[in-house]
Write a protein that holds these residues in place. Structure first.
Motif, mmCIF file in Angstrom:
data_model
loop_
_atom_site.group_PDB
_atom_site.id
_atom_site.type_symbol
_atom_site.label_atom_id
_atom_site.label_comp_id
_atom_site.label_asym_id
_atom_site.label_seq_id
_atom_site.Cartn_x
_atom_site.Cartn_y
_atom_site.Cartn_z
ATOM 1 N N LEU A 73 69.335 40.697 25.051
ATOM 2 C CA LEU A 73 69.118 40.327 23.660
ATOM 3 C C LEU A 73 70.215 39.432 23.091
ATOM 4 C CD1 LEU A 73 67.908 43.755 22.212
ATOM 5 C CD2 LEU A 73 66.521 41.692 22.479
ATOM 6 N N ALA A 74 71.384 39.441 23.708
ATOM 7 C CA ALA A 74 72.541 38.735 23.150
ATOM 8 C C ALA A 74 72.278 37.264 22.818
ATOM 9 C CB ALA A 74 73.735 38.862 24.097
ATOM 10 N N PRO A 75 71.633 36.476 23.689
ATOM 11 C CA PRO A 75 71.416 35.064 23.334
ATOM 12 C C PRO A 75 70.564 34.876 22.088
ATOM 13 C CG PRO A 75 71.077 35.428 25.684
ATOM 14 C CD PRO A 75 71.184 36.773 25.054
ATOM 15 N N TYR A 76 69.668 35.803 21.818
ATOM 16 C CA TYR A 76 68.766 35.675 20.672
ATOM 17 C C TYR A 76 69.357 36.270 19.396
ATOM 18 C CZ TYR A 76 65.689 35.097 24.694
ATOM 19 O OH TYR A 76 65.140 34.693 25.877
ATOM 20 N N VAL A 77 70.211 37.275 19.542
ATOM 21 C CA VAL A 77 70.759 37.979 18.385
ATOM 22 C C VAL A 77 72.098 37.398 17.939
ATOM 23 C CG1 VAL A 77 71.531 40.243 17.535
ATOM 24 C CG2 VAL A 77 69.554 40.103 19.040
ATOM 25 N N TRP A 78 72.839 36.773 18.849
ATOM 26 C CA TRP A 78 74.211 36.409 18.533
ATOM 27 C C TRP A 78 74.535 34.926 18.460
ATOM 28 C CZ3 TRP A 78 77.112 40.564 21.948
ATOM 29 C CH2 TRP A 78 77.154 41.779 21.228
ATOM 30 N N THR A 79 73.916 34.077 19.257
ATOM 31 C CA THR A 79 74.405 32.699 19.348
ATOM 32 C C THR A 79 74.334 31.942 18.017
ATOM 33 O OG1 THR A 79 72.217 32.041 20.181
ATOM 34 C CG2 THR A 79 73.957 32.397 21.806
ATOM 35 N N HIS A 80 73.329 32.234 17.188
ATOM 36 C CA HIS A 80 73.226 31.509 15.920
ATOM 37 C C HIS A 80 74.259 31.964 14.898
ATOM 38 C CE1 HIS A 80 70.770 35.127 15.341
ATOM 39 N NE2 HIS A 80 70.928 34.986 14.043
ATOM 40 N N ARG A 81 75.000 33.013 15.220
ATOM 41 C CA ARG A 81 76.018 33.512 14.291
ATOM 42 C C ARG A 81 77.389 32.877 14.543
ATOM 43 N NH1 ARG A 81 73.526 38.357 12.272
ATOM 44 N NH2 ARG A 81 71.792 38.981 13.611
ATOM 45 N N PHE A 82 77.530 32.122 15.625
ATOM 46 C CA PHE A 82 78.795 31.474 15.936
ATOM 47 C C PHE A 82 79.042 30.302 14.980
ATOM 48 C CE2 PHE A 82 78.269 33.846 19.710
ATOM 49 C CZ PHE A 82 79.436 33.813 20.444
ATOM 50 N N VAL A 83 80.294 30.113 14.627
ATOM 51 C CA VAL A 83 80.729 28.879 13.968
ATOM 52 C C VAL A 83 81.725 28.237 14.927
ATOM 53 C CG1 VAL A 83 81.881 27.857 11.985
ATOM 54 C CG2 VAL A 83 80.383 29.835 11.667
ATOM 55 N N MET A 84 81.291 27.166 15.572
ATOM 56 C CA MET A 84 82.103 26.546 16.603
ATOM 57 C C MET A 84 83.219 25.687 16.007
ATOM 58 S SD MET A 84 80.728 27.705 19.334
ATOM 59 C CE MET A 84 81.507 26.661 20.577
ATOM 60 N N ASP A 85 84.321 25.622 16.724
ATOM 61 C CA ASP A 85 85.411 24.737 16.335
ATOM 62 C C ASP A 85 84.935 23.295 16.503
ATOM 63 O OD1 ASP A 85 88.475 24.396 15.861
ATOM 64 O OD2 ASP A 85 87.997 23.092 17.565
ATOM 65 N N PRO A 86 85.111 22.447 15.480
ATOM 66 C CA PRO A 86 84.578 21.079 15.558
ATOM 67 C C PRO A 86 85.085 20.289 16.765
ATOM 68 C CG PRO A 86 85.219 21.617 13.317
ATOM 69 C CD PRO A 86 85.702 22.737 14.175
ATOM 70 N N GLU A 87 86.372 20.426 17.083
ATOM 71 C CA GLU A 87 86.928 19.677 18.216
ATOM 72 C C GLU A 87 86.341 20.171 19.535
ATOM 73 O OE1 GLU A 87 91.145 19.647 18.217
ATOM 74 O OE2 GLU A 87 91.318 18.685 16.237
ATOM 75 N N ALA A 88 86.196 21.497 19.654
ATOM 76 C CA ALA A 88 85.614 22.050 20.871
ATOM 77 C C ALA A 88 84.148 21.653 21.001
ATOM 78 C CB ALA A 88 85.757 23.569 20.873
ATOM 79 N N GLU A 89 83.453 21.648 19.866
ATOM 80 C CA GLU A 89 82.041 21.265 19.885
ATOM 81 C C GLU A 89 81.894 19.793 20.249
ATOM 82 O OE1 GLU A 89 78.163 22.452 17.183
ATOM 83 O OE2 GLU A 89 80.065 22.030 16.185
#
Length: 323
Positions: A281-297
């Motif tokens: 379930l992790a990919p569906y429940v968690w990935t949209h909650r991340f706020v990525m670092d702009p430089e890393a993204e």
């Protein structure tokens, strides 16, 4: 009282019937249907990121028809007002009292189509109702029916004139997924029934909304070993410590995982949660909650890659098969 093995068997059988019924209208998408039913039985909401014409509206109608629930559709546009979603209080000159006229949000299944086309002010009208299943207008609180689920959609291709969903709203979606196009065999079957414009109209109800509430209450009694709770906590901590992420999984996200894993386990004819339930379930429940670092993204880092590494690095507990 914890769920018994017999209750888990009944739950799994009923769950499969619901999936099969909705699957008569949405062909070849049983896994997506299972995810959305899991959200409904967790009192959660779903964000679908899909191109037009993949059956998002049909899915919402089919789900409502399967559980004998009410259904509404809100087309989000830049000029949509919050009152167009929640409703408005109107003064009746005959009775000389203010009457509340409910908006389309007061339904069991609400399709918020192209939610990112509305202004942030209008999007904020969903914050209270998605979290607390109630709407406050002019200081008066109005409760939503149960089950209540928002299925929001956004087009990943056309981004011109859209507003990015704020993190506070993304965090209120239990699951983010997509339907996608059907496989070859399902497409051929759909084309063969082209004369039928709305396949959801042919569906017969499987259970009532009250039975859905009973299933949700039963799923909440699924056993979760303390080692599983420890595992979920360590995973969320690692997502926050990842150098590529500015914000990891919130406490709301951790609670969402526990609730979703309980329903997912019960749908697999188990009255206990396994680490594999969390991993699935992790990919569906968690990935949209991340706020990525702009430089890393900018360098190519993605939430999916970070989560995959975290799941690989954090060792899963060994749980006994039953309680």
């Amino acid at each position: 009282m914890a769920m018994t093995a017999e209750q888990a068997t009944w739950f799994a059988g009923t769950f499969d019937k619901l999936v099969g019924n909705v699957g008569q209208a949405i062909l070849g998408k049983s896994h997506v249907i299972r995810l959305i039913l899991t959200a409904m039985l967790t009192d959660g909401h779903v964000l679908l990121e899909d191109a037009p014409g993949t059956g998002k509206t049909m899915l919402a109608r089919s789900l409502a028809a399967t559980v004998q629930g009410s259904h509404s559709r809100i087309q989000f546009t830049p000029d949509l007002l919050p009152s167009d979603v929640t409703g408005i209080t109107v003064y009746d000159q005959k009775t000389q009292v203010f009457e509340f006229h409910k908006g389309p949000i007061f339904a069991n299944i609400v399709l918020a189509d192209e939610i990112n086309r509305a202004s942030p002010k209008t999007q904020s009208a969903l914050l209270e109702v998605m979290e607390e299943s109630r709407v406050t207008v002019d200081g008066v609180t109005h409760s939503n029916p149960r089950p209540f689920m928002v299925i929001a959609t956004q087009n990943p291709i056309e981004q011109a004139g859209t507003y990015r969903l704020p993190e506070a709203q993304l965090d209120r979606f239990l699951i983010k997924t997509h339907i996608g196009y059907p496989d070859h065999a399902s497409t051929v079957e759909l084309l063969g029934g082209a004369a039928t414009r709305d396949r959801s109209l042919a569906l017969t109800p499987i259970i009532t909304t009250q039975a859905v509430n009973d299933m949700a209450d039963l799923a909440a009694t699924t056993h979760v070993d303390p080692a599983i709770l420890e595992y979920i906590s360590r995973l969320t901590e690692e997502t926050r410590n990842a150098p590529e992420s500015r914000l990891g999984v919130s406490v709301r996200g951790a609670l969402a995982m526990v609730r979703a894993a309980k329903v997912w386990a019960a749908s697999q004819d188990r009255n206990y949660v396994l680490p594999d339930d969390v991993k699935e379930l992790a990919p569906y429940v968690w990935t949209h909650r991340f706020v990525m670092d702009p430089e890393a993204e900018f360098a190519g880092a993605t939430a999916e890659a970070v989560l995959k590494r975290v799941l690989a690095d954090v060792s899963a507990p060994q749980q006994r098969a039953g309680v």
